[in-house]
Design a protein around this motif. Structure first.
Motif, PDB file in Angstrom:
ATOM      1  N   PRO A 171      13.157  26.791  17.898  1.00  0.00           N
ATOM      2  CA  PRO A 171      12.635  25.634  17.160  1.00  0.00           C
ATOM      3  C   PRO A 171      13.681  24.991  16.254  1.00  0.00           C
ATOM      4  N   GLN A 172      14.749  24.520  16.833  1.00  0.00           N
ATOM      5  CA  GLN A 172      15.835  23.921  16.076  1.00  0.00           C
ATOM      6  C   GLN A 172      16.020  22.473  16.503  1.00  0.00           C
ATOM      7  N   PRO A 173      16.449  21.616  15.586  1.00  0.00           N
ATOM      8  CA  PRO A 173      16.679  20.208  15.949  1.00  0.00           C
ATOM      9  C   PRO A 173      17.833  20.054  16.921  1.00  0.00           C
ATOM     10  N   GLY A 174      17.938  18.861  17.489  1.00  0.00           N
ATOM     11  CA  GLY A 174      18.913  18.622  18.540  1.00  0.00           C
ATOM     12  C   GLY A 174      20.342  18.862  18.130  1.00  0.00           C
ATOM     13  N   TYR A 175      20.713  18.515  16.880  1.00  0.00           N
ATOM     14  CA  TYR A 175      22.107  18.688  16.472  1.00  0.00           C
ATOM     15  C   TYR A 175      22.478  20.161  16.368  1.00  0.00           C
ATOM     16  N   VAL A 176      21.516  21.034  16.102  1.00  0.00           N
ATOM     17  CA  VAL A 176      21.795  22.474  16.106  1.00  0.00           C
ATOM     18  C   VAL A 176      21.950  22.979  17.532  1.00  0.00           C
ATOM     19  N   LEU A 177      21.046  22.564  18.398  1.00  0.00           N
ATOM     20  CA  LEU A 177      21.126  23.008  19.787  1.00  0.00           C
ATOM     21  C   LEU A 177      22.379  22.476  20.474  1.00  0.00           C
ATOM     22  N   ALA A 178      22.907  21.342  20.000  1.00  0.00           N
ATOM     23  CA  ALA A 178      24.165  20.845  20.561  1.00  0.00           C
ATOM     24  C   ALA A 178      25.293  21.851  20.317  1.00  0.00           C
ATOM     25  N   GLY A 179      25.296  22.480  19.151  1.00  0.00           N
ATOM     26  CA  GLY A 179      26.297  23.516  18.883  1.00  0.00           C
ATOM     27  C   GLY A 179      26.124  24.714  19.783  1.00  0.00           C
ATOM     28  N   PHE A 180      24.862  25.114  20.008  1.00  0.00           N
ATOM     29  CA  PHE A 180      24.627  26.238  20.908  1.00  0.00           C
ATOM     30  C   PHE A 180      24.921  25.866  22.357  1.00  0.00           C
ATOM     31  N   ALA A 181      24.853  24.585  22.684  1.00  0.00           N
ATOM     32  CA  ALA A 181      25.239  24.161  24.032  1.00  0.00           C
ATOM     33  C   ALA A 181      26.708  24.487  24.283  1.00  0.00           C
ATOM     34  N   LEU A 182      27.542  24.260  23.276  1.00  0.00           N
ATOM     35  CA  LEU A 182      28.953  24.633  23.406  1.00  0.00           C
ATOM     36  C   LEU A 182      29.106  26.147  23.531  1.00  0.00           C
ATOM     37  N   LEU A 183      28.352  26.879  22.706  1.00  0.00           N
ATOM     38  CA  LEU A 183      28.456  28.334  22.719  1.00  0.00           C
ATOM     39  C   LEU A 183      27.964  28.911  24.040  1.00  0.00           C
ATOM     40  N   SER A 184      26.975  28.262  24.649  1.00  0.00           N
ATOM     41  CA  SER A 184      26.403  28.784  25.888  1.00  0.00           C
ATOM     42  C   SER A 184      27.349  28.640  27.081  1.00  0.00           C
TER      43      SER A 184
ATOM     44  N   GLY B  36      18.400  13.269  24.079  1.00  0.00           N
ATOM     45  CA  GLY B  36      17.700  12.063  24.482  1.00  0.00           C
ATOM     46  C   GLY B  36      16.509  11.814  23.581  1.00  0.00           C
ATOM     47  N   ALA B  37      15.834  10.711  23.784  1.00  0.00           N
ATOM     48  CA  ALA B  37      14.754  10.314  22.882  1.00  0.00           C
ATOM     49  C   ALA B  37      13.540  11.223  22.977  1.00  0.00           C
ATOM     50  N   GLY B  38      13.101  11.538  24.203  1.00  0.00           N
ATOM     51  CA  GLY B  38      11.854  12.278  24.383  1.00  0.00           C
ATOM     52  C   GLY B  38      11.818  13.618  23.684  1.00  0.00           C
ATOM     53  N   PRO B  39      12.734  14.552  23.954  1.00  0.00           N
ATOM     54  CA  PRO B  39      12.701  15.849  23.274  1.00  0.00           C
ATOM     55  C   PRO B  39      12.868  15.755  21.757  1.00  0.00           C
ATOM     56  N   ASN B  40      13.620  14.772  21.269  1.00  0.00           N
ATOM     57  CA  ASN B  40      13.740  14.620  19.822  1.00  0.00           C
ATOM     58  C   ASN B  40      12.402  14.261  19.185  1.00  0.00           C
ATOM     59  N   VAL B  41      11.657  13.380  19.836  1.00  0.00           N
ATOM     60  CA  VAL B  41      10.318  13.037  19.338  1.00  0.00           C
ATOM     61  C   VAL B  41       9.402  14.247  19.442  1.00  0.00           C
ATOM     62  N   GLU B  42       9.486  14.976  20.552  1.00  0.00           N
ATOM     63  CA  GLU B  42       8.672  16.178  20.741  1.00  0.00           C
ATOM     64  C   GLU B  42       8.915  17.202  19.632  1.00  0.00           C
ATOM     65  N   TYR B  43      10.154  17.330  19.231  1.00  0.00           N
ATOM     66  CA  TYR B  43      10.482  18.344  18.226  1.00  0.00           C
ATOM     67  C   TYR B  43       9.666  18.147  16.954  1.00  0.00           C
ATOM     68  N   PHE B  44       9.592  16.918  16.486  1.00  0.00           N
ATOM     69  CA  PHE B  44       8.894  16.657  15.229  1.00  0.00           C
ATOM     70  C   PHE B  44       7.378  16.554  15.403  1.00  0.00           C
ATOM     71  N   THR B  45       6.920  15.985  16.518  1.00  0.00           N
ATOM     72  CA  THR B  45       5.494  15.722  16.683  1.00  0.00           C
ATOM     73  C   THR B  45       4.728  16.860  17.336  1.00  0.00           C
ATOM     74  N   ARG B  46       5.404  17.694  18.161  1.00  0.00           N
ATOM     75  CA  ARG B  46       4.694  18.742  18.878  1.00  0.00           C
ATOM     76  C   ARG B  46       5.231  20.142  18.569  1.00  0.00           C
ATOM     77  N   VAL B  47       6.548  20.320  18.643  1.00  0.00           N
ATOM     78  CA  VAL B  47       7.119  21.660  18.536  1.00  0.00           C
ATOM     79  C   VAL B  47       6.866  22.280  17.170  1.00  0.00           C
ATOM     80  N   LEU B  48       7.186  21.555  16.104  1.00  0.00           N
ATOM     81  CA  LEU B  48       7.011  22.121  14.764  1.00  0.00           C
ATOM     82  C   LEU B  48       5.548  22.411  14.441  1.00  0.00           C
ATOM     83  N   PRO B  49       4.603  21.504  14.691  1.00  0.00           N
ATOM     84  CA  PRO B  49       3.190  21.857  14.437  1.00  0.00           C
ATOM     85  C   PRO B  49       2.705  23.033  15.280  1.00  0.00           C
ATOM     86  N   LEU B  50       3.096  23.090  16.549  1.00  0.00           N
ATOM     87  CA  LEU B  50       2.683  24.199  17.398  1.00  0.00           C
ATOM     88  C   LEU B  50       3.283  25.522  16.918  1.00  0.00           C
TER      89      LEU B  50
END
Length: 505
Positions: free
Chosen positions: A117-130, A255-269
């Motif tokens: 449950p991390q925002p896109g800019y955090v996962l971008a760092g893990f994308a490099l690590l992965s 992209g736009a879709g997952p960023n919107v999902e993060y705030f509207t769906r992921v965090l509340p869930l």
């Protein structure tokens, strides 16, 4: 190890608010502080700091090399990073679940998946690590967490005029807990500590950049960012620019879709899933345990978070303007929201340690400082782990370091009292675990499933509810942390209410 699996003094540079950060110190206290600074910069002090740093790095590397770090939350971050590289949604069950299976030493339930449950800019760092092999990535990640605490200790040692090795010892138990669980709070820690030091050094623009990086943990970083935006005008352009950069990075990564999902769906869930977790330190969890319906408990938790953030921000602002303690602007608000805040565990208590160390160290009366140090001990100690020898040793070292930072008097007396405090804390951990309710079997007791296109927090909630060990009622560690925070805050409040305001003329 854990289971589961050269200081800048106020005279060197003008303060941003035109005041020395330690007003009204009498001569004996000033001499004591001067001795601490000399000891901190002495060769023996530097050698002790280097030794503690090396030991922490070795322990962290060993945890990762044995696979313990990868088995924990790191696997979710790594796999979410891999999903970002593959341009798929990192918040869905698949491909997160399939990737995580490669980290597990034993078979997991078919519906099990741990969310990231991390925002896109955090996962971008893990994308490099992965892009690295999993074990190498885990080892680098563990070393980065320890490196973050090492830098934080250097900054805090100069702010509270204490030996940096003692500060690093105080940070060690919770730092290694984060390493063992593969979590990222130490990265937020170094951001707020760096911002505090840069403010103290009269470099507001750099402080603005640093505090913005604390948004790696949004629930504790956001109050720090808001405090600087309101009370430190020199940081505003840097904060806005850095925040915009993080937003652009998120857009590029997800992209736009997952960023919107993060705030509207992921965090509340995720909040709905985690309300049943026994390791939660939130007000929502406490109310839920007391019988409040989940929806009402979650709403109360959000309201409390807003109140605690506002209180912490304006308390820090008052100390900055009236007392010249501008370095508390990025430190006090995150500490305030760790009290009953949203989505908090024992790992996030690390974020509160810098503020409570500074608040306790700056109490004028020696008796008040000694009293406040007892509450600091409650926060530095890890109360949630089985009392294995290595855990007890790390806890004892942390308490020793914290007390060495805070206790008044000559060096020999401080060392003796710190050693006694370490022994007492060790005994307390053993007793707490001895009388705690026995831990039930860790496996899920009923079946559950997860669809590939579901949001991962939904599956995580099913897993928690199917596993009694993870949802049983546990309150003792939380109470100790809450008492520690409230005690230090109360001591600081009482001292500042009695102390006259600085002459603004």
């Amino acid at each position: 190890m854990w289971t589961m699996g050269s200081g800048l003094g106020p005279g060197r540079r003008p303060e941003p608010f035109g005041r020395a950060p330690f007003p009204g110190r009498h001569s004996r206290r000033a001499a004591e502080r001067g001795m601490l600074i000399r000891n901190m910069n002495a060769p023996a002090g530097r050698a002790a700091f280097a030794a503690v740093s090396v030991v922490l790095a070795v322990v962290a590397f060993a945890l990762a090399q044995r696979g313990l770090v990868g088995h924990q939350s790191f696997k979710a971050f790594y796999c979410a990073g891999a999903a970002v590289r593959e341009r798929v949604d990192p918040y869905r069950v698949e491909p997160l679940r399939s990737c995580e299976r490669s980290f597990e030493a034993s078979p997991m339930p078919s519906g099990y998946v741990e969310p990231a449950p991390q925002p896109g800019y955090v996962l971008a760092g893990f994308a490099l690590l992965s892009s690295l092999p999993a074990r190498l990535a885990a080892e680098l990640f563990a070393l980065a967490l320890v490196g973050a605490s090492i830098v934080s200790a250097l900054a805090l040692g100069r702010l509270i005029r204490a030996p940096s090795y003692a500060v690093l010892l105080a940070l060690a138990p919770l730092t290694l807990l984060n390493v063992a669980y593969g979590e990222i709070p130490p990265l937020a820690l170094v951001a707020i500590c760096g911002a505090a030091y840069l403010l103290h050094a009269g470099r507001p623009a750099a402080a603005g950049v640093a505090v913005s990086l604390a948004l790696v943990q949004p629930n504790v970083g956001l109050p720090a960012v808001l405090a600087l935006l309101i009370f430190a005008p020199g940081t505003r352009i840097a904060i806005v620019a850095t925040g915009a950069g993080l937003g652009v990075l998120s857009a590029i990564a997800l992209g736009a879709g997952p960023n919107v999902e993060y705030f509207t769906r992921v965090l509340p869930l995720l909040a709905n899933a985690e309300i049943v977790a026994s390791d939660q330190y939130s007000l929502s969890r406490l109310l839920y345990v007391l019988g409040t319906p989940a929806s009402a408990a979650l709403l109360a938790g959000k309201i409390w978070f807003a109140f605690a953030a506002i209180a912490g921000i304006f308390a820090a602002g008052r100390l900055a303007r009236a007392r010249g303690q501008n370095d508390l602007l990025p430190l006090l608000p995150p500490a305030a929201v760790t009290l009953f805040g949203i989505y908090l565990h024992d790992i996030q208590i690390l974020i509160a340690v810098p503020a409570v160390l500074i608040l306790a160290a700056r109490l004028e009366k020696e008796s008040a400082r000694a009293f406040a140090s007892l509450f600091v001990v409650l926060l530095v100690t890890v109360w949630t782990q089985a009392p294995r020898p290595a855990v007890l040793l790390i806890d004892a070292a942390g308490v020793f370091g914290a007390l060495l930072c805070l206790l008044p008097g000559a060096a020999a007396r401080r060392i003796a009292y710190a050693a006694a405090g370490s022994l007492a804390a060790t005994v307390a951990v053993v007793l707490l675990q001895h009388f705690a309710t026995p831990t039930p079997h860790s496996l899920a007791t009923h079946s559950f499933s997860a669809l590939p296109d579901e949001f991962s927090p939904i599956a995580w909630g099913r897993y928690l509810r199917a596993t009694p060990e993870l949802t049983r009622t546990v309150v003792a560690p939380q109470i100790l942390a809450w008492v520690g925070l409230l005690g230090v805050f109360a001591c600081a409040l009482a001292a500042n209410l009695r102390r006259p305001r600085l002459d603004r003329s």
